[in-house]
Scaffold this motif. Structure first.
Motif, PDB file in Angstrom:
ATOM      1  N   LEU A  71       0.845  -1.189   0.000  1.00 24.66           N
ATOM      2  CA  LEU A  71       0.000   0.000   0.000  1.00 24.66           C
ATOM      3  C   LEU A  71       0.887   1.248   0.000  1.00 24.66           C
ATOM      4  O   LEU A  71       1.219   1.797   1.048  1.00 24.66           O
ATOM      5  CB  LEU A  71      -0.908  -0.022   1.232  1.00 24.66           C
ATOM      6  N   PRO A  72       1.293   1.713  -1.204  1.00 24.14           N
ATOM      7  CA  PRO A  72       2.142   2.907  -1.281  1.00 24.14           C
ATOM      8  C   PRO A  72       1.280   4.165  -1.193  1.00 24.14           C
ATOM      9  O   PRO A  72       0.356   4.356  -1.979  1.00 24.14           O
ATOM     10  CB  PRO A  72       2.788   2.775  -2.661  1.00 24.14           C
ATOM     11  N   LEU A  73       1.579   5.023  -0.236  1.00 24.70           N
ATOM     12  CA  LEU A  73       0.743   6.193   0.016  1.00 24.70           C
ATOM     13  C   LEU A  73       1.546   7.477  -0.093  1.00 24.70           C
ATOM     14  O   LEU A  73       2.748   7.503   0.179  1.00 24.70           O
ATOM     15  CB  LEU A  73       0.131   6.115   1.422  1.00 24.70           C
ATOM     16  N   GLN A  74       0.858   8.543  -0.475  1.00 27.36           N
ATOM     17  CA  GLN A  74       1.448   9.872  -0.390  1.00 27.36           C
ATOM     18  C   GLN A  74       1.503  10.284   1.079  1.00 27.36           C
ATOM     19  O   GLN A  74       0.718   9.805   1.902  1.00 27.36           O
ATOM     20  CB  GLN A  74       0.616  10.864  -1.202  1.00 27.36           C
ATOM     21  N   ASP A  75       2.410  11.166   1.399  1.00 29.99           N
ATOM     22  CA  ASP A  75       2.596  11.567   2.794  1.00 29.99           C
ATOM     23  C   ASP A  75       1.575  12.642   3.160  1.00 29.99           C
ATOM     24  O   ASP A  75       1.836  13.843   3.068  1.00 29.99           O
ATOM     25  CB  ASP A  75       4.016  12.086   3.012  1.00 29.99           C
ATOM     26  N   VAL A  76       0.386  12.206   3.580  1.00 33.42           N
ATOM     27  CA  VAL A  76      -0.698  13.113   3.941  1.00 33.42           C
ATOM     28  C   VAL A  76      -0.913  13.070   5.450  1.00 33.42           C
ATOM     29  O   VAL A  76      -0.391  12.196   6.145  1.00 33.42           O
ATOM     30  CB  VAL A  76      -1.999  12.739   3.203  1.00 33.42           C
ATOM     31  N   GLY A 103       6.520  -4.245  12.142  1.00 35.82           N
ATOM     32  CA  GLY A 103       7.143  -5.483  12.568  1.00 35.82           C
ATOM     33  C   GLY A 103       6.219  -6.428  13.295  1.00 35.82           C
ATOM     34  O   GLY A 103       6.594  -7.565  13.583  1.00 35.82           O
ATOM     35  N   GLU A 104       4.999  -5.970  13.591  1.00 40.66           N
ATOM     36  CA  GLU A 104       4.032  -6.817  14.296  1.00 40.66           C
ATOM     37  C   GLU A 104       2.844  -7.164  13.408  1.00 40.66           C
ATOM     38  O   GLU A 104       2.510  -8.340  13.239  1.00 40.66           O
ATOM     39  CB  GLU A 104       3.546  -6.116  15.562  1.00 40.66           C
ATOM     40  N   THR A 105       2.192  -6.142  12.844  1.00 42.60           N
ATOM     41  CA  THR A 105       1.046  -6.385  11.959  1.00 42.60           C
ATOM     42  C   THR A 105       1.330  -5.968  10.524  1.00 42.60           C
ATOM     43  O   THR A 105       0.501  -6.206   9.642  1.00 42.60           O
ATOM     44  CB  THR A 105      -0.192  -5.620  12.452  1.00 42.60           C
ATOM     45  N   CYS A 106       2.472  -5.317  10.289  1.00 40.99           N
ATOM     46  CA  CYS A 106       2.813  -4.848   8.950  1.00 40.99           C
ATOM     47  C   CYS A 106       4.277  -4.429   8.936  1.00 40.99           C
ATOM     48  O   CYS A 106       4.946  -4.446   9.980  1.00 40.99           O
ATOM     49  CB  CYS A 106       1.930  -3.659   8.549  1.00 40.99           C
ATOM     50  N   LEU A 107       4.758  -4.051   7.767  1.00 41.33           N
ATOM     51  CA  LEU A 107       6.058  -3.402   7.643  1.00 41.33           C
ATOM     52  C   LEU A 107       5.815  -1.979   7.152  1.00 41.33           C
ATOM     53  O   LEU A 107       5.107  -1.774   6.160  1.00 41.33           O
ATOM     54  CB  LEU A 107       6.957  -4.147   6.652  1.00 41.33           C
ATOM     55  N   LEU A 108       6.372  -1.005   7.843  1.00 42.90           N
ATOM     56  CA  LEU A 108       6.236   0.395   7.461  1.00 42.90           C
ATOM     57  C   LEU A 108       7.482   0.849   6.712  1.00 42.90           C
ATOM     58  O   LEU A 108       8.606   0.488   7.087  1.00 42.90           O
ATOM     59  CB  LEU A 108       6.021   1.269   8.692  1.00 42.90           C
ATOM     60  N   VAL A 109       7.272   1.642   5.655  1.00 48.68           N
ATOM     61  CA  VAL A 109       8.394   2.182   4.883  1.00 48.68           C
ATOM     62  C   VAL A 109       8.227   3.691   4.765  1.00 48.68           C
ATOM     63  O   VAL A 109       7.108   4.208   4.831  1.00 48.68           O
ATOM     64  CB  VAL A 109       8.469   1.545   3.477  1.00 48.68           C
ATOM     65  N   PRO A 110       9.318   4.427   4.590  1.00 46.45           N
ATOM     66  CA  PRO A 110       9.224   5.885   4.450  1.00 46.45           C
ATOM     67  C   PRO A 110       8.508   6.258   3.152  1.00 46.45           C
ATOM     68  O   PRO A 110       8.524   5.508   2.178  1.00 46.45           O
ATOM     69  CB  PRO A 110      10.689   6.343   4.422  1.00 46.45           C
ATOM     70  N   PRO A 111       7.883   7.436   3.106  1.00 40.72           N
ATOM     71  CA  PRO A 111       7.199   7.864   1.879  1.00 40.72           C
ATOM     72  C   PRO A 111       8.187   8.176   0.758  1.00 40.72           C
ATOM     73  O   PRO A 111       9.278   8.705   0.997  1.00 40.72           O
ATOM     74  CB  PRO A 111       6.439   9.124   2.321  1.00 40.72           C
ATOM     75  N   THR A 171       3.107   2.611   3.527  1.00 40.72           N
ATOM     76  CA  THR A 171       3.882   3.834   3.734  1.00 40.72           C
ATOM     77  C   THR A 171       3.523   4.468   5.073  1.00 40.72           C
ATOM     78  O   THR A 171       2.349   4.562   5.436  1.00 40.72           O
ATOM     79  CB  THR A 171       3.596   4.845   2.608  1.00 40.72           C
ATOM     80  N   ARG A 172       4.531   4.930   5.788  1.00 41.16           N
ATOM     81  CA  ARG A 172       4.312   5.650   7.038  1.00 41.16           C
ATOM     82  C   ARG A 172       3.978   7.111   6.697  1.00 41.16           C
ATOM     83  O   ARG A 172       4.835   7.865   6.243  1.00 41.16           O
ATOM     84  CB  ARG A 172       5.560   5.603   7.916  1.00 41.16           C
TER      85      ARG A 172
END
Length: 368
Positions: A250-255, A289-297, A277-278
C-alpha cells in the motif's frame, strides 16, 4: 447495545446509498458497512435521499449535504443522539441543529480530510464550548491534531475507527504461485509511481486494482509487463485478489489525514502480510514489525527492500498475517465497534425518544 437503544440513534451519511445495498450484503456480495450494521441493529439512517429541497441559501452554501442535515435536524426530537459518520456531514448537521434550536447530542466522525477546511475550522473552534458535541477521530494522530490545533478538550475526543467485516474478509490458504502475485489497491492518495519504480527489480507479478482515474495517470509511466492494472469490478472479485496475493503493498502519499485505512483493514482481515507507507496520520493498527512493515514515503529503495524481505521469508509473511487478522477480529470487528459506540452513548441522559420504528431508512418522498 440493544435494539431499543439504537432505535434512538440517528446515523447521517453524506452521500446516497444504492437501494439494493442491504440485498447485496444479505446475499454475500458486499461486506457490512458501519452504518448498515447499525441500521440492522435498529438505528435510523439519513442519506442524501432523505429530505426534500432545503433552503436555497443553505444548499448553495453547503451543497447537497444539507439535505440529510435538514432532515435529521427536523426529526431530532425523536433521537437521543445523532452520529455523523464523517466531518463533511457533521458541519451541515451542526448548523441545521443550531438553526432549529435543537440540543441533541452530536457525535462526529473525523477522518482528517477537512481539518484545513475553513468551514470546519470555524465550527470546530466554536464547538469547543458546546458540551453536546463529541468528536470521534479515526486514529490517535488525528485525535492529537484536534486537541492541539483546535483546543478541543481531550475528554470530548474519542478515537473510533471504522470497522471491518471480518466475516466477509476472512483468511484463505496462500496459493503456491510462481511467480507470486503482489497486490495493491485503491486510488486516493496512492503513490503508485514509487511502486512501479521497483517492479523491474522484483521477481513477482503485480496487480494494481484501481479505477479509471488512476489508469489514465498510469499511461504517463513506464509500467512493466509484469504489472496488470484495472478495477477489480466487485467486492467478491477484490476479495479473490486478496486471497491470491502473496502480500499486499500500500504505497501512500505523505498526507496528514486518514488514507488507505479501508484497503489495509481488508488485507489484514484476510490475514495478508502488508507493506504500507508511514504517513503523517498512520492508522493505530499499523504496528511496524508486528502487523505490517512500514516504509518511508517516496523511498523506492526502502520499498524494494521490504518487498524482497517478505518474498524471501514465508514465515514472516505468515506471522504478520496472523497478527493482523487477530487484531482485526479483536479490536476492529463490527461487534467491538458497536460496543465502543455504545459506551460513547452512555452519557446521553435525555429521556427515551419516540422513534418511528427500528432499522428504517428515511428517504425523500417521490415528487417532493
Amino acid at each position: 447495545m440493544t435494539r431499543s437503544e439504537l432505535s434512538r440513534l440517528a446515523v447521517v451519511v453524506s452521500g446516497s446509498v444504492p437501494p439494493d445495498t442491504r440485498t447485496r450484503i444479505d446475499r454475500g456480495d458486499n461486506p457490512r458497512l458501519d452504518f448498515t450494521h447499525l441500521q440492522s441493529l435498529g438505528a435510523t439512517i439519513f442519506t442524501r435521499d432523505s429530505a426534500p429541497e432545503g433552503r436555497a441559501f443553505l444548499r448553495r452554501t453547503l451543497g447537497d449535504r444539507f439535505a440529510p442535515a435538514e432532515a435529521v435536524a427536523e426529526a431530532a426530537d425523536r433521537f437521543d443522539a445523532i452520529f455523523c459518520v464523517a466531518e463533511d456531514i457533521g458541519v451541515p448537521v451542526a448548523l441545521a441543529l443550531r438553526l432549529r434550536g435543537k440540543r441533541t447530542r452530536l457525535l462526529v466522525g473525523v477522518h482528517g480530510h477537512y481539518l484545513i477546511n475553513r468551514k470546519f475550522r470555524l465550527w470546530a473552534l466554536a464547538a469547543r464550548y458546546d458540551a453536546a458535541t463529541r468528536f470521534l477521530p479515526l486514529s490517535e494522530p488525528i485525535r492529537a491534531r484536534l486537541i492541539a490545533e483546535f483546543g478541543l478538550p481531550a475528554s470530548r475526543c474519542h478515537t473510533l475507527c471504522v470497522p471491518i467485516d471480518t466475516r466477509f474478509f476472512a483468511p484463505e490458504p496462500e496459493p503456491e504461485a510462481d511467480p507470486p502475485m503482489i497486490l495493491s489497491a485503491g486510488a486516493a492518495q496512492r503513490d503508485y509511481p514509487t511502486l512501479i519504480a521497483v517492479m523491474k527489480d522484483v521477481p513477482a507479478r503485480f496487480r494494481i486494482a484501481s479505477g479509471s482515474s488512476w489508469i489514465g495517470e498510469a499511461t504517463k509511466l513506464a509500467v512493466p509487463e509484469t504489472c496488470t492494472m484495472g478495477s477489480a469490478g466487485s467486492m467478491p472479485a477484490l476479495r479473490a485478489l486478496y486471497a491470491a496475493a502473496a502480500m499486499v503493498v500500500l504505497p501512500l502519499q505523505d498526507v496528514v489525514h486518514a488514507s488507505g485505512y479501508a484497503v489495509a483493514m481488508e488485507a489484514m482481515a484476510m490475514g495478508k502480510a502488508l507493506i504500507v507507507t508511514r504517513t503523517g496520520a498512520p492508522a493505530d493498527f499499523f504496528r511496524d514489525g508486528e502487523t505490517c512493515l512500514l516504509v518511508p514515503p517516496g523511498d523506492p529503495a526502502a520499498l524494494r527492500s521490504a518487498i524482497l524481505r517478505l518474498l524471501e521469508n514465508a514465515d514472516l509473511r505468515a506471522r504478520l498475517g496472523r497478527a493482523a487478522r487477530h487484531l482485526m477480529e479483536e479490536r476492529y470487528g463490527m461487534e467491538r465497534y458497536t460496543a465502543d459506540l455504545a459506551r460513547l452513548l452512555t452519557d446521553v441522559s435525555r429521556p427515551p425518544a419516540q422513534a418511528q420504528g427500528p432499522g428504517h431508512w428515511v428517504r425523500r418522498p417521490r415528487g417532493g
